[in-house]
Design an enzyme around this catalytic site. Structure first.
Site, PDB file in Angstrom:
ATOM      1  N   ASP A   1      38.294  44.658  48.846  1.00 54.79           N
ATOM      2  CA  ASP A   1      37.088  44.423  47.833  1.00 54.79           C
ATOM      3  C   ASP A   1      37.437  43.315  46.897  1.00 54.79           C
ATOM      4  O   ASP A   1      36.489  42.603  46.635  1.00 54.79           O
ATOM      5  CB  ASP A   1      36.757  45.618  47.167  1.00 54.79           C
ATOM      6  CG  ASP A   1      36.249  46.617  48.106  1.00 54.79           C
ATOM      7  OD1 ASP A   1      35.437  46.278  49.058  1.00 54.79           O
ATOM      8  OD2 ASP A   1      36.034  47.928  47.749  1.00 54.79           O
ATOM      9  N   SER A   2      38.580  43.370  46.368  1.00 56.86           N
ATOM     10  CA  SER A   2      38.773  42.041  45.149  1.00 56.86           C
ATOM     11  C   SER A   2      38.844  41.123  45.772  1.00 56.86           C
ATOM     12  O   SER A   2      38.543  39.862  45.199  1.00 56.86           O
ATOM     13  CB  SER A   2      39.938  42.671  44.265  1.00 56.86           C
ATOM     14  OG  SER A   2      39.719  43.816  43.765  1.00 56.86           O
TER      15      SER A   2
END
Length: 439
Positions: free
Chosen positions: A209-210
């Site tokens: 996600d990051s």
């Protein structure tokens, strides 16, 4: 502690850059640097207005970074289904989790139901005043709402539309749901993690996600530059979590294409890269020693009191050390075990050998380097007292980022500010929108 002047971004396109210089010095505390809020702060993205849709990490992490550097980020939440991130995190203070305070720092939070006609109208009105849409819905969701890129460009041709999804907006599996763990697995990244002949573990964070958010931020900045400096138009920034993870595989792609090599997990080090591993000290702590470059290995051999190692045919160059990795790292492990972690770090530092203890977050709070770089910031909060936040990355010397405020605890807390301040709705119109379930 270092005190910074920070605050909300100016919305005007011609807002002047005010730097980000320190304005006061006080005695250090045991927790974190503090920041002082002010309405005068203007970062390098001042004047850029972002509408953030979606939830959790992929996407909103990019919005957080844009807010740090002065963009006006308007986070849109459903009136009935707030972002689940409000409940994520381990610690709770006055029944609020603190991760939300970090992930939504500096953002203005409004409520809006895009499925209600009036809510859709308000969104389109905001799109006219925006520079960027940032969303992480499953592909096709915006189109089903009648809010796909082609429709939005009819009212604002310069709109940058950043779309973060598991597999991207196109391809045979575009419609599949995707989370960080799924993307890390599908991309090949997870296969490289862990130890041979053991189940491949995940990292302790939502890495996929990051990474996706970082690529979304990169794409947004590229698209803004192309639009504003090169005379371009709006465009879609299409980010796939799988592709974001896949991009980190280093030499795996060309190596397999040329030789059929399939790299696998190599434990705490990298196969053929030696010495670059963790070694346990006499007090039970783990220390990374990275001395695989020839000149650095000479320094390590000297630090070990074994300068002859650097001339030994088994270890004298990178290739030979890789072939004899297990034996070499065994020698280093035996040597390191005679020193405490503090002694080992001091000895290695004295010889210019890259090293570090493996830090816990408790260690980080005592880390003088991270403190000197303002990577722990205490942000005042009327409800929570103060929230210690990770600092801002990267550091800009002339247009530094700032944290405006903690993530608002009440969703819709900026409704009046945005709907009346940006769209010029009257109080009566605002109340009508509430009555219609639009906000």
């Amino acid at each position: 502690m270092k005190v910074f002047e920070t605050g909300t971004a100016k919305r005007g396109k011609d807002a002047a850059d005010e730097g980000g210089h320190r304005i006061a010095e006080e005695e250090p505390t045991a927790t974190a640097s503090s920041i002082k809020l002010s309405a005068s702060a203007a970062g390098p993205l001042s004047g850029v207005r972002v509408l953030e849709l979606g939830s959790l990490i992929a996407g909103p992490f990019a919005g957080r970074q844009m807010a740090d550097f002065g963009a006006e980020v308007i986070k849109v939440e459903s009136p009935n289904r707030p972002d689940p991130m409000r409940e994520w995190g381990r610690a709770r203070v006055k029944d609020h989790t603190l991760w939300w305070s970090v992930q939504s720092r500096g953002k203005k939070c409004v409520t809006m139901d895009l499925k209600v006609p009036r809510g859709r109208e308000l969104f389109l009105e905001l799109c006219k005043e925006a520079d960027v849409i940032l969303e992480n819905f499953r592909p096709g969701t915006m189109e089903k709402l009648g809010l796909g890129p082609e429709e939005l460009w009819k009212i604002n041709p310069g709109l940058i539309i950043a779309r973060v999804s598991g597999y991207g907006q196109t391809g045979p599996e575009a419609s599949k749901p995707g989370y960080a763990s799924v993307a890390e697995a599908r991309s090949g990244l997870r296969h490289l993690n862990g130890y041979p002949d053991q189940p491949p573990p995940r990292t302790g964070i939502s890495l996929g996600d990051s990474l996706g958010s970082l690529y979304a931020l990169q794409g947004i900045l590229l698209a803004l530059y192309w639009r504003d400096a090169r005379g371009g138009t709006g465009q879609v920034v299409d980010v796939s979590l799988v592709e974001a993870c896949f991009s980190l595989l280093e030499s795996a792609v060309p190596d397999y294409a040329a030789s059929g090599i399939v790299p696998g997990p190599s434990g705490s080090g990298l196969k053929g890269i030696a010495p670059s591993n963790i070694f346990q000290s006499s007090d039970g702590k783990w220390v990374v020693i990275a001395a695989n470059q020839d000149s650095v290995f000479v320094r390590l051999a000297t630090a070990m009191g074994m300068p002859g190692l650097a001339e030994d045919p088994r270890y004298r160059d990178h290739a030979q050390r890789g072939r004899n990795q297990e034996e070499l790292e065994g020698l280093i492990a035996d040597w390191a075990a005679h020193y405490s972690a503090g002694e080992l770090v001091s000895l290695l530092d004295g010889h210019g050998v890259p090293n570090s203890t493996v830090s816990t977050v408790e260690d980080i709070f005592e880390d003088p380097q991270l403190r000197a770089r303002d990577m722990l910031l205490e942000v005042a909060d009327d409800e929570l007292g103060a929230v210690v936040q990770p600092g801002i990355v990267p550091k800009l010397t002339r247009s530094a980022g700032r944290i405006g405020w903690n993530g608002p605890l009440v969703h819709g807390s900026h409704n009046a500010d945005v709907y009346q301040g940006v769209l010029n709705l009257t109080e009566e119109e605002l109340q009508d929108a509430r009555s219609e379930g639009a906000i």
